[in-house]
Enzyme design. Sequence first.
Site, PDB file in Angstrom:
ATOM      1  N   HIS A 126     -41.294 -31.062 -13.494  1.00  0.00           N
ATOM      2  CA  HIS A 126     -42.292 -31.659 -14.399  1.00  0.00           C
ATOM      3  C   HIS A 126     -43.358 -32.463 -13.648  1.00  0.00           C
ATOM      4  CE1 HIS A 126     -40.111 -30.409 -17.898  1.00  0.00           C
ATOM      5  NE2 HIS A 126     -39.065 -31.159 -17.658  1.00  0.00           N
ATOM      6  N   ASP A 163     -34.997 -23.311 -16.046  1.00  0.00           N
ATOM      7  CA  ASP A 163     -34.617 -24.541 -16.748  1.00  0.00           C
ATOM      8  C   ASP A 163     -34.988 -24.398 -18.234  1.00  0.00           C
ATOM      9  OD1 ASP A 163     -34.163 -27.713 -15.850  1.00  0.00           O
ATOM     10  OD2 ASP A 163     -35.352 -27.496 -17.675  1.00  0.00           O
ATOM     11  N   HIS A 165     -36.433 -26.436 -20.027  1.00  0.00           N
ATOM     12  CA  HIS A 165     -37.751 -27.039 -20.270  1.00  0.00           C
ATOM     13  C   HIS A 165     -38.821 -26.310 -19.454  1.00  0.00           C
ATOM     14  CE1 HIS A 165     -34.746 -30.346 -20.823  1.00  0.00           C
ATOM     15  NE2 HIS A 165     -35.435 -30.495 -21.947  1.00  0.00           N
ATOM     16  N   ASP A 247     -29.720 -26.520 -17.868  1.00  0.00           N
ATOM     17  CA  ASP A 247     -29.684 -27.150 -19.189  1.00  0.00           C
ATOM     18  C   ASP A 247     -29.968 -26.161 -20.329  1.00  0.00           C
ATOM     19  OD1 ASP A 247     -32.262 -26.953 -18.256  1.00  0.00           O
ATOM     20  OD2 ASP A 247     -32.740 -29.089 -18.479  1.00  0.00           O
TER      21      ASP A 247
END
Length: 310
Positions: A126, A163, A165, A247
């Site tokens: 991120h 991931d 996200h 995740d």
Amino acid sequence: MRTLVIDNPASRMHRVPPGHPEHEGRYLAARDALTALTGPVWHEARPAETASVERFHTADYIERIRDACDTAAADEWVSLDLDTKVCRDTWRAALATAGASIDAVDRIMAGEADAAFCLARPPGHHAEPDRAMGFCLLNSIAIAALHALEVHGLARVAIVDIDVHHGNGSQCLAELDTRVMFASLHQSPLYPGTGSADETGLNGNVVNVPLMAGTQGPAWRDAFTRQVRPALAAFRPEFIFVSAGFDAHERDPAGGLALLEADFAWAASQLAGLAAEFASSRLVSVLEGGYDCPALGRSAAAFVQALVEA
Ligand SMILES: [Zn+2]
């Protein structure tokens, strides 16, 4: 594949407030699970040099993060955003996490191994050139991708982000550099809110595959096969990097996808196959998210075991 684990024991120095999901127990769970494997060869990470970090992050940003760590009192934290916090030793942990990914590239380019898994935190995907967010400080995978391009003279590299996200920070790199392809499968809607399919970068070098909450392994594999695989084949990367967040596991509290350990093993074998086809088997994976510690350990072990067997 001849597979390395690049371990960053300094990961434990990045302490977070009680109850924070990105804690050292994640590193320990993954480390314990990977230690049980017999295939990989282990090395310890060295800190990245500032010049390497500055290939992606601005000098002003690096100074701000380092200053924030320096000003943190013992057993206190400095907040960089709502959920990204640093302690006085965080800078050392982050620098060694970036160093792990660089070391992985150097060892693979030297012919020492085919694949590497970087066992390190804090995560990075991120982090944007001048912005920390989502538990991420230094974007290790972007830094490693630029290291492969600038130091080793490669022409094209790909970052595949599995991931749950969207890797907004890594996408920033592809949006600035046509030598980089970024492909991501992620849940949508979900933090950070970016990653729609119409974000296509420069000449299509960004491939986003947003998936609905509840998506299970078969549909995830189908999306990879139909959308990510052909894009990678067309781009013909000379090195493949993987933001290996776990995740998207069905037990993970941070997302709503429903992958299982076998799906991560499948992803590893697919990526190894693509690396063998286009990238002289060069494949570096970096740990990103994964917040259910037992599932994280099992998933990371399944992923690395599949690399060993590929
Ligand atoms: Zn994540």
